[in-house]
Scaffold this active site. Structure first.
Site, mmCIF file in Angstrom:
data_model
loop_
_atom_site.group_PDB
_atom_site.id
_atom_site.type_symbol
_atom_site.label_atom_id
_atom_site.label_comp_id
_atom_site.label_asym_id
_atom_site.label_seq_id
_atom_site.Cartn_x
_atom_site.Cartn_y
_atom_site.Cartn_z
ATOM 1 N N HIS A 13 80.546 -34.631 17.805
ATOM 2 C CA HIS A 13 82.156 -35.387 16.858
ATOM 3 C C HIS A 13 82.019 -35.460 15.583
ATOM 4 O O HIS A 13 82.691 -35.179 15.158
ATOM 5 C CB HIS A 13 81.896 -36.446 17.569
ATOM 6 N N GLU A 14 80.805 -36.387 15.306
ATOM 7 C CA GLU A 14 80.357 -36.348 13.685
ATOM 8 C C GLU A 14 80.361 -35.041 12.659
ATOM 9 O O GLU A 14 81.039 -35.129 11.423
ATOM 10 C CB GLU A 14 79.839 -37.698 13.374
ATOM 11 N N HIS A 17 83.488 -33.900 12.022
ATOM 12 C CA HIS A 17 83.786 -34.176 11.080
ATOM 13 C C HIS A 17 83.229 -33.863 9.154
ATOM 14 O O HIS A 17 84.493 -32.787 8.298
ATOM 15 C CB HIS A 17 83.889 -35.581 10.758
ATOM 16 N N ASP A 91 90.366 -42.217 15.384
ATOM 17 C CA ASP A 91 91.156 -40.979 14.442
ATOM 18 C C ASP A 91 92.482 -40.648 14.952
ATOM 19 O O ASP A 91 93.217 -40.633 13.500
ATOM 20 C CB ASP A 91 90.198 -39.652 14.776
#
Length: 141
Positions: A13-14, A17, A91
């Site tokens: 997930h990170e 980004h 988010d």
């Protein structure tokens, strides 16, 4: 500490980004990624602005929206739709807030260059049918 499946999901997930932010022309550079929980977040990706950002362009705001959605997209690509988690809830709130402000405060939509809400999200136009029509246009944007 998170179990290994959750750690893997948070990491992707990170990184989602970070990758998206790195390839966009109008986005800040990645400064740091952590999987150490902070507050309600299980992981965080920091971006370092090159200069003070008192004024943001439409393209910079759109880049923020796209980058913010990159984490959820990474979850979908790597783990598939059935495994998408609630991890992107903050988010999604941020994206909704930016998009709404672009339409209602910054005049960055097809409605035109007018402010429809104050900084406190209070409507700046008269009520009645006109209010409903403008609200419908805001929602459509």
């Amino acid at each position: 500490m998170e179990d290994s499946k959750n750690k893997k999901l948070i990491a992707y997930h990170e990184v989602g980004h970070a990758i998206v932010g790195s390839v966009l022309e109008n986005h800040d550079a990645v400064e740091k990624i952590t999987l150490v929980p902070r507050g309600g977040a299980k992981g965080l990706t920091w971006f370092a602005p090159e200069e003070d950002q008192m004024l943001l362009s439409r393209s910079a705001l759109l880049a923020r929206i796209i980058t913010t959605l990159g984490g959820r997209v990474a979850e979908q690509v790597v783990f598939g739709d059935p495994e998408v988690t609630t991890g992107a809830s903050n988010d999604l709130q941020q994206v909704t807030n930016i998009a709404r402000q672009m339409v209602t405060r910054y005049g960055m939509s097809n409605i035109g260059p007018i402010a429809l809400e104050t900084d406190n999200n209070e409507q700046m136009f008269i009520g009645g049918e006109a209010n409903e029509a403008i609200s419908d246009r805001i929602d459509a944007e």
